[in-house]
Design an enzyme around this catalytic site. Structure first.
Site, PDB file in Angstrom:
ATOM      1  N   HIS A  75     -22.090  15.723  13.420  1.00  0.00           N
ATOM      2  CA  HIS A  75     -23.482  15.389  13.708  1.00  0.00           C
ATOM      3  C   HIS A  75     -24.447  16.293  12.947  1.00  0.00           C
ATOM      4  CE1 HIS A  75     -22.476  13.208  17.751  1.00  0.00           C
ATOM      5  NE2 HIS A  75     -22.194  12.485  16.676  1.00  0.00           N
TER       6      HIS A  75
ATOM      7  N   HIS B 232     -19.612   4.450   8.908  1.00  0.00           N
ATOM      8  CA  HIS B 232     -19.720   5.742   8.242  1.00  0.00           C
ATOM      9  C   HIS B 232     -19.161   5.687   6.821  1.00  0.00           C
ATOM     10  CE1 HIS B 232     -20.996   8.047  11.780  1.00  0.00           C
ATOM     11  NE2 HIS B 232     -20.143   7.326  12.475  1.00  0.00           N
TER      12      HIS B 232
END
Length: 420
Positions: free
Chosen positions: A255, A390
């Site tokens: 993150h 992703h």
């Protein structure tokens, strides 16, 4: 590789290489449609059977709708029916026509999870805003509905952040706040700003970023993930469930890379709007988060790869290597290369890609979603291959401008299937 290898050639990877990786991923994922949306893929790219049958999760459906919107805008005409399927699912089984908003999971016949989650609704915003760039007319109506729901129920203007989740009837708000949902809201807000022309969404993203970067500095880059309803950090949250897929204990290295990339998008947008003097905090914050992620995450336990989580002293907690963390490391390094021109980020970018090629890309061209601490395939946190979100972004961020967001950057290049 076992080291942070800064000897990697700065001109590798290049655009044809990225495009090949992208096409492999998109070919792998084309079988995602199930009755209610997107199926959770297995290692062969086939939706995993569910009980009840044809169950689809909101966030996976939105991610695949988004990915194939990007593919269409990048010239893949065969992607458009997949985008249409995703939008039909958002206007069908996953939509709550009675109370408004979207179910967290549903089959064509019944809602399986009736929670109304900011995480999933942020992806509704991202998917529908990005699909607007494809020209599909249903995207606009769905975006308008999603904007209304998000403003009514999730955006807390006083806090400058989003709340986490509600019950189906919007009568009870969960007494928990998380930065993960806010991270994906930030990404979505950028796309909404471009799709609607309303800069208030970009300004809201900036408000979120300012708070998150301040927290990161307070904890030496180890950004707290979990908070009370009053935004007080809960550092021991889920201590007994450290490998939780959405709310793991400790700090989540991947993150920090994502936040760095988002801060660089905001930095670039501010500069393009003539506010360069007010934007340096975003560049500084992105660099700080990136450096912390490399420091605490890369090859810290004797093997290459990024660990999943660390405690607040930087000690690894969950040592599995997630594909999405490596993908976001690529995206953050590429974004810093683009924003600063510093060659060290190109070298990092090549290092992260070489790790992915060596350990994660399998014979089908898709990526193994989870490896253990010895870089062998694992499935303790993320079994199977749920979606391409992703990985596909990792093939696009390095070759596109940081602003506007990906779908709109692709539209501006004139390479979409619609323009051919």
């Amino acid at each position: 590789m076992t080291d942070h290898d800064n000897s990697a050639a700065e001109n590798w990877p290049d655009e044809p290489w990225w495009r090949l990786r992208q096409s492999e991923l998109l070919a792998f994922g084309r079988g995602f449609p199930v009755g209610a949306g997107a199926g959770y893929l297995d290692g062969a790219g086939v939706p995993v059977p569910t009980d009840p049958p044809d169950n689809a999760e909101l966030y996976v459906t939105c991610r695949m709708t988004y990915v194939y919107s990007l593919a269409y805008m990048d010239g893949d005409a065969d992607a458009l029916p997949l985008v249409a399927h995703g939008l039909a699912s958002l206007d069908g089984p996953l939509r709550d026509d009675h109370y408004g908003g979207w179910f967290a999971a549903a089959t064509p016949q019944v809602a399986v999870n009736t929670a109304k989650e900011a995480y999933g609704h942020a992806f509704v915003l991202l998917a529908t805003a990005s699909a607007c760039a494809t020209g599909l007319p249903q995207a606009r109506e769905l975006l308008n509905a999603a904007v209304d729901v998000f403003e009514r129920h999730f955006w807390d203007d006083e806090a400058g952040m989003t709340v986490e989740s509600w019950d189906r009837e919007w009568s009870e708000c969960e007494d928990y706040r998380g930065v993960n949902a806010n991270m994906h809201a930030t990404e979505a807000f950028f796309a909404v700003a471009l799709a609607t022309g309303d800069d208030v969404w970009r300004q809201r993203a900036l408000r979120i970023l300012r708070r998150v970067i301040a927290w990161a500095h307070e904890y030496d880059g180890r950004l707290p993930e979990h908070f009370t309803g009053q935004w007080q950090p809960q550092l021991d949250y889920n201590h007994d469930m450290p490998a939780h897929p959405f709310r793991p204990y400790g700090a989540t290295v991947g993150h920090w890379f994502e936040w760095a990339r988002l801060a660089l998008q905001a930095y670039t947008s501010e500069r393009e709007l003539g506010r360069a003097g007010d934007a340096e905090w975003l560049l500084e914050g992105a660099t700080f988060l990136y450096d912390a992620a490399v420091r605490d995450g890369w090859s810290v336990d004797g093997a290459p790869g990024f660990v999943y989580t660390v405690d607040f002293k930087g000690k690894p907690v969950v040592r599995q290597r997630m594909h999405w963390v490596a993908a976001e490391a690529v995206g953050a390094a590429a974004a810093l290369r683009i924003a600063t021109g510093d060659p060290r980020y190109a070298k990092d970018e090549a290092t992260w890609w070489r790790y992915i090629v060596t350990h994660m890309i399998d014979g089908s061209g898709s990526w193994i979603h989870e490896l253990d601490e010895a870089n062998s395939p694992s499935g303790t946190v993320w079994p199977g291959k749920p979606d391409l979100y992703h990985a596909v972004q990792a093939t696009m961020v390095p070759r596109l401008p940081l602003w506007p967001p990906l779908a709109f950057a692709l539209a501006a290049t004139g390479e979409s299937a619609q323009s051919k």
